[in-house]
Design a protein around this motif. Structure first.
Motif, PDB file in Angstrom:
ATOM      1  N   PRO A 269       0.797  -1.222   0.000  1.00  0.00           N
ATOM      2  CA  PRO A 269       0.000   0.000   0.000  1.00  0.00           C
ATOM      3  C   PRO A 269       0.825   1.265   0.000  1.00  0.00           C
ATOM      4  CG  PRO A 269      -0.829  -1.581   1.607  1.00  0.00           C
ATOM      5  CD  PRO A 269       0.476  -2.107   1.123  1.00  0.00           C
ATOM      6  N   ALA A 270       2.055   1.196   0.501  1.00  0.00           N
ATOM      7  CA  ALA A 270       2.886   2.395   0.569  1.00  0.00           C
ATOM      8  C   ALA A 270       4.060   2.282  -0.375  1.00  0.00           C
ATOM      9  CB  ALA A 270       3.371   2.637   2.000  1.00  0.00           C
ATOM     10  N   ARG A 371      -8.680  -0.122   2.224  1.00  0.00           N
ATOM     11  CA  ARG A 371      -7.841  -0.975   1.375  1.00  0.00           C
ATOM     12  C   ARG A 371      -8.143  -0.745  -0.098  1.00  0.00           C
ATOM     13  NH1 ARG A 371      -7.636  -5.874  -1.255  1.00  0.00           N
ATOM     14  NH2 ARG A 371      -9.883  -6.185  -1.022  1.00  0.00           N
ATOM     15  N   ARG A 374      -6.470   2.487  -1.124  1.00  0.00           N
ATOM     16  CA  ARG A 374      -5.028   2.313  -1.325  1.00  0.00           C
ATOM     17  C   ARG A 374      -4.748   1.535  -2.604  1.00  0.00           C
ATOM     18  NH1 ARG A 374      -5.320   0.925   4.236  1.00  0.00           N
ATOM     19  NH2 ARG A 374      -5.027  -1.273   3.680  1.00  0.00           N
ATOM     20  N   ARG A 377      -5.059   3.851  -5.543  1.00  0.00           N
ATOM     21  CA  ARG A 377      -3.898   4.727  -5.649  1.00  0.00           C
ATOM     22  C   ARG A 377      -2.678   3.991  -6.167  1.00  0.00           C
ATOM     23  NH1 ARG A 377      -5.753   6.705  -0.678  1.00  0.00           N
ATOM     24  NH2 ARG A 377      -4.166   5.525   0.444  1.00  0.00           N
TER      25      ARG A 377
END
Length: 664
Positions: A269-270, A371, A374, A377
């Motif tokens: 996610p990051a 979620r 994310r 993105r």
């Protein structure tokens, strides 16, 4: 709810006060108006009265229809009761109706009961209703019994109808004074950004609202903006999670790729790069923009839509035509202002992520919506992949968390204002970037229950009838969660049973952050003439709420599919939006619209590029080597060939035969 903050309106005024002209201006934006004429024809020899009636008829638009009720006083109440929620009625005037009511031809009659029936019909009306009536109570008492009977009956009628109407306005010498409510409900928002400073809109001029100056729009990428003070992020320490963070910048606009590299597909996610940019919290905007009932926003073109649909019948199509996709062509033509609309090249998806706490989210997996946001993105998931296939940009926007609406308001009033303005600003940013079409998407826990509550409050729906079944991640139907959601909506409606049903009240009590933000997007897109594809409960619920703030917004919305959701079906029916398809996809709100977008673009491409059929004067593509010759516009002259052998050298006359002329 209504399109201008009122549902039924009584316009009072003296003779030649301008009351009829003012009433007509209030419904001028309606696509179709039923004009209910109450006055009798009168004496055939009274030319002055006939001229008045002719002048009234002459100034009515051609799209209006006229219905006469002079033959029967009870007919007026029947017409009002029979009108549906999509109808607009203009009754002019009640003085003529009282005259017919007192006519000896209709006596004996219970005048009091007839007036009560009319008031009851007005109170129960589902249509947008404007009634005009003369105010004669300020003059001297008539000296004749018939004159006193008329003023008494008219006064009783005006009192009864005024009590039944939502609003009452008095027109004196062309000037308006709002009697009910005491404060003017139709004050206008700041003019659109393309308006000149100091100019007033027609409604502002008619209602006496002073024009507000507005800053000119700065070009995209400029260092200054008409939205002053919005681009400086501030610290958010000390605020509870989900609260409004003032002055935060807009979220980054992402561009998903159709074929991401394997490393991107496996990123968390990051992950690194632009995809890891955090979604910004909702800001409070310090601006002069005022969003309130009765805003006058642009309407699509009334003529280019039908012209574009009529033009389809002349195109060189091998079959019967585009079927239901003709609606897409008409919609695009009206919103683009041309009878040959072009496909939407620049598309942006706005994904609103905002959860609802309490029973509205029963059965939802905790953290699932975050979620999904994310994932979008990061360029993964159904929505991002479909956006990539369509060449659309994607903007993920985080809305504040909505409190349990069964216990109290879902969102404070100041945050509702901020959400509306922020949604408007998102649409403004898209328009400044050249976006031609917005796709409204959402992924919040409990959003469907909140939308069902909004439908119940604005359309009188029963929550169980508009709340879809709850399906678990394993594909099983969770009836217990569905009953919990229904109970939460029921409790919320019971708690707010005596609360106002104005747009902002509904958003604060029931709608919450995501629906409020979606409403702002619809209003901002309407102001900038950007069409919007709706897909799912949040978008259609926002459309329902937007009717009170600016009724023009629904005309800029297109619903590709209802998705099998009962709430979307009902909202579409109330808004007058006909779903084009019945795919029954369940890929998340916004994904169905993106899945249908290539089909919609194909219809627009055919409408814009196909030539006229040869039988109607069109030609073939002459640049193609196999192209057939164009259909002759006229028959060529006939030339008789020269004789190849023995035969008569003349035609039997001394006049030579000229080329192109047959011998007799």
């Amino acid at each position: 709810m209504s399109v201008d903050g009122w549902h039924t309106l009584l316009v009072l005024g003296g003779i030649r006060s301008g009351k009829s002209g003012f009433a007509e201006s209030l419904v001028a934006d309606a696509p179709m108006v039923r004009y209910v004429a109450t006055a009798a024809a009168g004496d055939p020899e009274d030319t002055e009265w006939a001229a008045r009636l002719a002048a009234h008829r002459a100034r009515r638009p051609g799209s209006w229809t006229t219905e006469e009720t002079a033959a029967d006083p009870g007919r007026l109440a029947e017409v009002i009761v029979a009108a549906g929620p999509h109808d607009t009625l203009l009754v002019d005037d009640l003085g003529g109706w009282v005259t017919v009511l007192l006519d000896p031809a209709h006596q004996p009659a219970d005048d009091t009961a007839t007036i009560a029936e009319l008031a009851a019909a007005v109170r129960a009306s589902e249509a947008r209703l404007v009634l005009v009536s003369p105010e004669v109570g300020l003059s001297l008492v008539p000296t004749t019994p018939l004159g006193r009977a008329f003023t008494d009956a008219l006064g009783a009628t005006n009192r009864a109808v005024a009590d039944a109407c939502d609003a009452v306005v008095l027109v004196v010498a062309g000037q308006t004074a709002w009697l009910k409510p005491a404060s003017t409900p139709h004050t206008h928002a700041a003019p659109p950004r393309h308006a000149q400073a100091g100019n007033a809109t027609p409604a502002q001029s008619a209602l006496g609202v002073p024009a507000q100056p507005v800053e000119a729009a700065a070009p995209a990428g400029a260092g200054t903006s008409a939205w002053a003070g919005l681009d400086q992020p501030t610290a958010s320490a000390g605020r509870r999670p989900g609260s409004v963070a003032p002055d935060a910048p807009l979220p980054e606009v992402l561009t998903p790729t159709a074929s991401p590299a394997p490393a991107s597909a496996s990123a968390g996610p990051a992950g690194a790069g632009d995809w890891a940019a955090p979604t910004m919290a909702l800001p409070m905007i310090a601006t002069g923009l005022v969003i309130q009932p009765g805003m006058e926003l642009p309407m699509p073109d009334d003529y280019t839509g039908p012209q574009a649909v009529d033009r389809l019948a002349t195109l060189d199509l091998p079959g019967a035509g585009l079927g239901v996709l003709e609606q897409v062509v008409g919609f695009a033509a009206a919103t683009q202002g041309t009878s040959t609309p072009r496909p939407w090249d620049t598309v942006r998806v706005l994904l609103l992520q905002g959860d609802h706490e309490g029973g509205a989210s029963a059965g939802a997996t905790p953290g699932e919506s975050a979620r999904r946001a994310r994932q979008a993105r990061a360029g993964r998931g159904a929505l991002a992949r479909l956006a990539a296939e369509n060449g659309a940009s994607l903007q993920v926007v985080e809305a504040p968390v909505s409190a349990p609406f069964e216990d109290g308001p879902a969102l404070p009033g100041d945050q509702v204002e901020a959400a509306l303005r922020y949604g408007w600003r998102l649409a403004e940013q898209a328009a400044d970037a050249g976006v031609q079409l917005l796709v409204l998407a959402a992924c919040g826990a409990g959003a469907e229950a909140a939308a069902a509550a909004v439908l119940a409050a604005t359309a009188g729906a029963e929550p169980p009838a508009v709340l879809g079944r709850v399906v678990t991640e394993q594909g099983e139907i969770d009836d217990n969660a569905w009953m919990a959601r229904c109970a939460a909506v029921r409790d919320a409606l019971h708690r707010t049973r005596r609360s106002p049903r104005e747009a902002k009240d509904v958003l604060a009590e029931l709608g919450g952050g995501d629906i409020a933000m979606a409403t702002g997007v619809l209003l901002g897109a309407t102001a900038r003439r950007v069409p919007v594809l709706l897909d799912g409960p949040v978008g259609t619920a926002a459309g329902m709420v937007s009717r009170d703030l600016a009724g023009q917004a629904r005309h800029w919305c297109l619903l590709p599919d209802h998705g099998g959701r009962p709430g979307v079906r009902l909202a579409a029916d109330v808004l007058g939006l006909t779903p084009l398809l019945d795919l029954r996809l369940d890929l998340g709100e916004g994904a169905t619209a993106l899945a249908a977008l290539p089909l919609l673009r194909s219809a627009l491409t055919l409408a814009a590029t196909l030539p006229t059929h040869p039988s109607l004067g069109g030609g073939e593509d002459e640049s193609h080597p196999d192209a057939a010759p164009a259909w002759p516009a006229e028959e060529p002259d006939f030339a008789e060939p020269e004789p190849a052998g023995p035969g008569p050298a003349t035609t039997g006359s001394d006049e030579p035969v000229s080329p192109g002329r047959r011998a007799d």
